[in-house]
Design a protein around this motif. Structure first.
Motif, short mmCIF file in Angstrom:
data_model
loop_
_atom_site.label_atom_id
_atom_site.label_comp_id
_atom_site.label_asym_id
_atom_site.label_seq_id
_atom_site.Cartn_x
_atom_site.Cartn_y
_atom_site.Cartn_z
N GLY A 239 -22.16 -10.70 40.76
CA GLY A 239 -21.44 -11.73 41.77
C GLY A 239 -22.29 -12.43 42.67
N ILE A 240 -23.50 -12.70 42.21
CA ILE A 240 -24.44 -13.59 43.14
C ILE A 240 -24.80 -15.06 42.36
CG2 ILE A 240 -25.40 -11.73 44.11
CD1 ILE A 240 -27.88 -11.77 42.36
N GLU A 241 -23.89 -15.22 41.47
CA GLU A 241 -24.39 -16.41 40.78
C GLU A 241 -24.81 -18.06 41.62
OE1 GLU A 241 -20.09 -16.23 40.25
OE2 GLU A 241 -21.91 -15.11 40.36
N ARG A 242 -23.78 -17.86 42.79
CA ARG A 242 -23.98 -18.87 43.51
C ARG A 242 -25.07 -18.94 44.51
NH1 ARG A 242 -17.69 -19.77 45.35
NH2 ARG A 242 -16.63 -20.11 43.28
N ARG A 243 -25.60 -17.87 44.74
CA ARG A 243 -26.66 -17.71 45.65
C ARG A 243 -28.22 -17.98 44.73
NH1 ARG A 243 -25.86 -14.68 50.24
NH2 ARG A 243 -23.86 -13.97 50.68
#
Length: 368
Positions: free
Chosen positions: A243-247
């Motif tokens: 769940g960190i693909e945008r970061r």
């Protein structure tokens, strides 16, 4: 002085892609005062010769590479004798250097620069995983006149094997990486950077799990990962699952010129390696005023506490905690950055070349 330098690669004709910056820096500095011939094993598949940074590059190419490299060194020696043979890396490079030098009755130097002493069975990495590798390294290191290594942990590992060794860091070219004063953080989100090929040794899985812990703790950050992907998108998929693909931004390969502003604009370099002899990127980041948090390997281990924060290998929770600590305590981050820069500048590329040159001359006292 005429020097034969044996390398696995990193000396591409163009001087930008498929290069190893510390190799170029060392070659350039030695070539200012000496005749340098670089015998490179696998830069190109076919044999070839080209000039680079004042030296002559002899690409050996594929097929019976070890024996053809030894023959190439001997042939060049017949034309005008070498004074020194230097191998950067042991393994096949060290074997070539030792056999060629002993057959020509020349001093030979071997520098440990990678995983020659490692045995990481779980990922199939290291020169000492199998008996043949252990035997090869034992022969090379005992026949070498002088063995050197980039960091204290590697020197300690050599001493544990009964091999006398000297610490010679492969330093940063400060002409290419201009020193920048460490600067306080004055923005959010935190800017993090990781520079390494995506592979099992660099253990980006632990890095991404640490970033997920950081995100779940409410820390605001952007992570940029620069390096060739050898894992076929596996790390990108893990980032999505966590769940960190945008970061996290996967940048792929970047040249040194492209990397410099990315590193310089970061707050922290974060490394997660299972093994390192260096890494050079820690030294480059230090010159750019950026401190490092990482696993306790290589320079990170020897700088731990005073010039970097080190955590146990494979421990995502500890890595997340160390990142959070430095992002919360800018005074500590600045202290580490200043001390890291002091150390990196004291042992830059000029220092590396000068140290090797002193050892070369000591081994050949008859040279002017």
């Amino acid at each position: 002085m005429k020097i034969a330098l044996v390398l696995p690669g990193g000396v591409d004709r163009g001087g930008e892609q498929r290069v190893i910056p510390v190799f170029l820096a060392l070659i350039e500095r030695l070539a200012r005062a000496h005749e340098v011939h670089v015998f490179v094993l696998h830069q190109e598949p076919e044999p070839g010769t080209w000039p680079l940074r004042g030296a002559t590059i002899h690409n050996i190419g594929e097929g019976r590479t070890v024996w053809r490299a030894i023959a190439a060194i001997r042939a060049e020696h017949r034309g005008a004798p070498f004074d020194i043979v230097q191998s950067i890396f042991s393994g096949h490079c060290g074997l070539i250097g030792v056999v060629a030098a002993k057959s020509l009755r020349l001093p030979v130097f071997v520098h440990i620069a990678g995983g020659e002493l490692a045995a990481l069975h779980a990922i199939g990495y290291g020169g000492r995983r199998k008996w043949r590798g252990r035997l090869r390294e034992a022969v090379i290191l005992r026949l070498a006149d002088i063995v050197t290594a980039a960091s204290a942990p590697i020197v300690d590992a050599l001493h544990a094997l009964g091999i006398p060794a000297r610490r010679v860091p492969l330093g940063v070219d400060t002409g290419a990486w201009r020193p920048l004063a460490p600067r306080p953080r004055d923005h959010a989100p935190a800017k993090l950077i990781h520079v390494a090929s995506l592979n099992r040794v660099k253990d980006q899985a632990t890095l991404l799990r640490a970033l997920a812990i950081l995100a779940n703790a409410g820390v605001d950050f952007d992570m940029r990962i620069a390096g060739v992907d050898t894992l076929g998108g596996e790390m990108q998929e893990l980032a999505r699952c966590l769940g960190i693909e945008r970061r996290v931004t996967f940048l792929g390969f970047h040249t040194q010129a492209e990397l410099r502003p990315l590193v310089a604009s970061s707050d922290l370099l974060v490394m997660s390696s299972l093994h390192e002899a260096g890494p050079l990127v820690l030294l480059e980041a230090a010159v750019a005023g950026v401190p490092t948090v990482g696993t306790a390997v290589g320079h990170i281990a020897e700088w731990a506490g005073a010039a970097a924060l080190a955590v146990p290998v494979g421990d995502a929770s500890a890595l997340a905690e160390a990142m959070s600590r430095l992002l919360d305590d800018d005074a500590l981050r600045m202290r580490l950055a200043n001390e890291a820069q002091r150390r990196a500048l004291a042992e830059d590329a000029d220092h590396t070349a000068a140290t090797f040159e002193v050892m070369y001359r000591a081994s050949r006292p008859s040279l002017p």
